[in-house]
Structures are given as C-alpha cells and as structure tokens.
Design a protein around this motif. Structure first.
Motif, mmCIF file in Angstrom:
data_model
loop_
_atom_site.group_PDB
_atom_site.id
_atom_site.type_symbol
_atom_site.label_atom_id
_atom_site.label_comp_id
_atom_site.label_asym_id
_atom_site.label_seq_id
_atom_site.Cartn_x
_atom_site.Cartn_y
_atom_site.Cartn_z
ATOM 1 N N GLU A 44 0.823 -1.199 0.000
ATOM 2 C CA GLU A 44 0.000 0.000 0.000
ATOM 3 C C GLU A 44 0.864 1.258 0.000
ATOM 4 O OE1 GLU A 44 -3.602 2.102 -0.024
ATOM 5 O OE2 GLU A 44 -3.316 -0.050 -0.206
ATOM 6 N N ILE A 45 1.942 1.221 0.756
ATOM 7 C CA ILE A 45 2.885 2.343 0.847
ATOM 8 C C ILE A 45 4.278 1.763 0.646
ATOM 9 C CG2 ILE A 45 3.861 4.103 2.380
ATOM 10 C CD1 ILE A 45 1.111 4.260 3.747
ATOM 11 N N GLY A 46 5.141 2.502 -0.007
ATOM 12 C CA GLY A 46 6.480 2.005 -0.327
ATOM 13 C C GLY A 46 6.474 1.450 -1.728
ATOM 14 N N PRO A 47 7.320 0.440 -2.006
ATOM 15 C CA PRO A 47 7.300 -0.149 -3.349
ATOM 16 C C PRO A 47 5.907 -0.716 -3.644
ATOM 17 C CG PRO A 47 9.223 -0.889 -2.129
ATOM 18 C CD PRO A 47 8.343 -0.153 -1.158
ATOM 19 N N LEU A 48 5.341 -0.293 -4.751
ATOM 20 C CA LEU A 48 3.984 -0.730 -5.096
ATOM 21 C C LEU A 48 4.022 -1.953 -5.993
ATOM 22 C CD1 LEU A 48 2.334 2.758 -5.673
ATOM 23 C CD2 LEU A 48 2.321 1.338 -3.607
ATOM 24 N N ASN A 49 2.857 -2.502 -6.255
ATOM 25 C CA ASN A 49 2.698 -3.672 -7.129
ATOM 26 C C ASN A 49 3.396 -4.902 -6.562
ATOM 27 O OD1 ASN A 49 1.321 -2.048 -9.179
ATOM 28 N ND2 ASN A 49 3.343 -1.150 -9.488
ATOM 29 N N GLU A 50 3.410 -5.009 -5.248
ATOM 30 C CA GLU A 50 3.987 -6.186 -4.604
ATOM 31 C C GLU A 50 2.899 -6.986 -3.897
ATOM 32 O OE1 GLU A 50 8.569 -4.879 -3.647
ATOM 33 O OE2 GLU A 50 7.156 -5.009 -1.984
ATOM 34 N N VAL A 51 3.031 -8.295 -3.993
ATOM 35 C CA VAL A 51 2.179 -9.230 -3.284
ATOM 36 C C VAL A 51 3.097 -10.044 -2.384
ATOM 37 C CG1 VAL A 51 0.672 -11.238 -3.520
ATOM 38 C CG2 VAL A 51 0.479 -9.347 -5.142
ATOM 39 N N VAL A 52 2.737 -10.144 -1.112
ATOM 40 C CA VAL A 52 3.556 -10.861 -0.134
ATOM 41 C C VAL A 52 2.689 -11.911 0.542
ATOM 42 C CG1 VAL A 52 4.901 -10.656 1.997
ATOM 43 C CG2 VAL A 52 4.976 -8.815 0.286
ATOM 44 N N HIS A 53 3.217 -13.126 0.643
ATOM 45 C CA HIS A 53 2.516 -14.120 1.447
ATOM 46 C C HIS A 53 3.486 -14.842 2.354
ATOM 47 C CE1 HIS A 53 3.039 -17.314 -1.847
ATOM 48 N NE2 HIS A 53 3.077 -16.198 -2.549
ATOM 49 N N LEU A 54 2.959 -15.242 3.515
ATOM 50 C CA LEU A 54 3.732 -15.894 4.572
ATOM 51 C C LEU A 54 3.104 -17.238 4.887
ATOM 52 C CD1 LEU A 54 3.911 -12.804 6.962
ATOM 53 C CD2 LEU A 54 5.656 -13.516 5.324
ATOM 54 N N TRP A 55 3.931 -18.275 4.898
ATOM 55 C CA TRP A 55 3.489 -19.628 5.228
ATOM 56 C C TRP A 55 4.333 -20.150 6.381
ATOM 57 C CZ3 TRP A 55 -0.584 -21.994 2.781
ATOM 58 C CH2 TRP A 55 -1.071 -21.358 1.633
ATOM 59 N N GLY A 56 3.705 -20.777 7.359
ATOM 60 C CA GLY A 56 4.418 -21.321 8.505
ATOM 61 C C GLY A 56 4.620 -22.818 8.392
ATOM 62 N N PHE A 57 5.793 -23.258 8.845
ATOM 63 C CA PHE A 57 6.138 -24.683 8.822
ATOM 64 C C PHE A 57 6.862 -25.053 10.111
ATOM 65 C CE2 PHE A 57 6.126 -23.169 4.462
ATOM 66 C CZ PHE A 57 5.321 -24.095 3.826
ATOM 67 N N ALA A 58 6.731 -26.295 10.504
ATOM 68 C CA ALA A 58 7.413 -26.772 11.697
ATOM 69 C C ALA A 58 8.924 -26.792 11.501
ATOM 70 C CB ALA A 58 6.912 -28.164 12.078
ATOM 71 N N SER A 59 9.373 -27.026 10.256
ATOM 72 C CA SER A 59 10.812 -27.111 9.970
ATOM 73 C C SER A 59 11.035 -26.936 8.474
ATOM 74 C CB SER A 59 11.368 -28.471 10.399
ATOM 75 O OG SER A 59 10.812 -29.500 9.592
ATOM 76 N N LEU A 60 12.276 -26.750 8.091
ATOM 77 C CA LEU A 60 12.623 -26.659 6.676
ATOM 78 C C LEU A 60 12.335 -27.982 5.972
ATOM 79 C CD1 LEU A 60 13.691 -24.754 4.544
ATOM 80 C CD2 LEU A 60 16.007 -25.444 5.169
ATOM 81 N N ALA A 61 12.605 -29.087 6.648
ATOM 82 C CA ALA A 61 12.315 -30.401 6.064
ATOM 83 C C ALA A 61 10.819 -30.573 5.810
ATOM 84 C CB ALA A 61 12.832 -31.510 6.981
ATOM 85 N N GLU A 62 9.998 -30.089 6.725
ATOM 86 C CA GLU A 62 8.545 -30.169 6.550
ATOM 87 C C GLU A 62 8.100 -29.318 5.360
ATOM 88 O OE1 GLU A 62 4.554 -31.395 7.505
ATOM 89 O OE2 GLU A 62 6.542 -32.233 7.723
ATOM 90 N N ARG A 63 8.696 -28.146 5.210
ATOM 91 C CA ARG A 63 8.386 -27.292 4.053
ATOM 92 C C ARG A 63 8.737 -28.023 2.759
ATOM 93 N NH1 ARG A 63 11.438 -24.314 0.566
ATOM 94 N NH2 ARG A 63 10.336 -22.624 -0.489
ATOM 95 N N GLU A 64 9.919 -28.599 2.703
ATOM 96 C CA GLU A 64 10.350 -29.310 1.498
ATOM 97 C C GLU A 64 9.433 -30.486 1.186
ATOM 98 O OE1 GLU A 64 14.449 -30.269 2.193
ATOM 99 O OE2 GLU A 64 15.067 -28.170 2.090
ATOM 100 N N ARG A 65 9.032 -31.216 2.210
ATOM 101 C CA ARG A 65 8.139 -32.366 2.022
ATOM 102 C C ARG A 65 6.793 -31.912 1.467
ATOM 103 N NH1 ARG A 65 4.034 -35.074 4.072
ATOM 104 N NH2 ARG A 65 3.616 -33.595 5.735
ATOM 105 N N ARG A 66 6.237 -30.871 2.065
ATOM 106 C CA ARG A 66 4.928 -30.377 1.636
ATOM 107 C C ARG A 66 4.976 -29.798 0.221
ATOM 108 N NH1 ARG A 66 0.851 -29.486 5.284
ATOM 109 N NH2 ARG A 66 1.248 -30.304 7.361
ATOM 110 N N ARG A 67 6.037 -29.058 -0.093
ATOM 111 C CA ARG A 67 6.161 -28.476 -1.436
ATOM 112 C C ARG A 67 6.301 -29.583 -2.486
ATOM 113 N NH1 ARG A 67 5.953 -23.416 -2.430
ATOM 114 N NH2 ARG A 67 6.895 -23.763 -4.466
ATOM 115 N N ALA A 68 7.018 -30.642 -2.168
ATOM 116 C CA ALA A 68 7.168 -31.758 -3.113
ATOM 117 C C ALA A 68 5.816 -32.404 -3.401
ATOM 118 C CB ALA A 68 8.154 -32.789 -2.558
ATOM 119 N N LEU A 69 4.998 -32.570 -2.372
ATOM 120 C CA LEU A 69 3.657 -33.123 -2.581
ATOM 121 C C LEU A 69 2.830 -32.214 -3.485
ATOM 122 C CD1 LEU A 69 2.812 -34.345 1.032
ATOM 123 C CD2 LEU A 69 3.183 -35.781 -0.991
#
Length: 114
Positions: A44-69
């Motif tokens: 809204e303010i600052g660099p425009l035309n940006e979309v940001v999303h945040l996802w939570g994971f228990a660990s990096l390994a869990e993120r990798e497992r979920r993304r692979a699925l």
C-alpha cells in the motif's frame, strides 16, 4: 518453526489479475498441501505492485516435504503455465525466516499433515 516470506513484484496495474488467478488456481492447492497460511498482503505504501505471502512450517524439512507433494499434483503445473501466460510477474523473492526464542509463535507441529 520457520516462516516462508515470498514476494512477487508485478507489472503496474496487473495486481488484480494476478490475485484472481492465484485465488482460483494456486491457493486451493497451497492450502491443501502447505498447511498454514499466516497472511497474504498487497503493498500500500512504499514499493507498489507487490504481493507478499507468509506460510508457517514446523521445519525446513517439513516445508520441502509439503512443497514436493504440491508440485507432484497435476494441477500445479497447470497453474504455473497460466501464470506464465498471464505475464505479469517482474520479480520473485523468497526468504526463510526462523523464530527467535522470545517470538510469539504458533505450534506448527500440531497442524495436520498433508
């Protein structure tokens, strides 16, 4: 716990088209496989035309497992192709953040496993 912080910089005046495609095609898959969406934002303010999303994971390994699925789901390449054809992404960046000992956090170990 880790948080994936992803930012897309889009061509001016194309945020609506990106959000429409994302909400219809990507978000259902990401909710199914990635698990915990912390937030989804537009600048809204600052660099425009940006979309940001945040996802939570228990660990990096869990993120990798979920993304692979997710990436093994036949609907994911369909979304990626539609995004390429939309031709609105100028830049993408991803950060992996880890919590500090004093940060308020959500226990992602309790989230359902995809």
């Amino acid at each position: 716990m880790i948080v994936e912080h992803r930012t897309y910089t889009l061509k001016a005046l194309h945020t609506g088209a990106f959000l429409k495609l994302y909400e219809q095609a990507a978000l259902p898959l990401q909710n199914q496989y990635l698990g915990h969406l912390i937030g989804f934002y537009v600048s809204e303010i600052g660099p425009l035309n940006e979309v940001v999303h945040l996802w939570g994971f228990a660990s990096l390994a869990e993120r990798e497992r979920r993304r692979a699925l997710m990436e093994a789901d036949p609907a994911w390449p369909v979304y990626r192709q539609a995004l390429l054809e939309l031709d609105v992404v100028v830049e993408q960046s991803t950060k992996i953040l880890r919590t500090t000992a004093f940060s308020p956090t959500i226990d992602f170990d309790q989230q359902q496993t995809a």
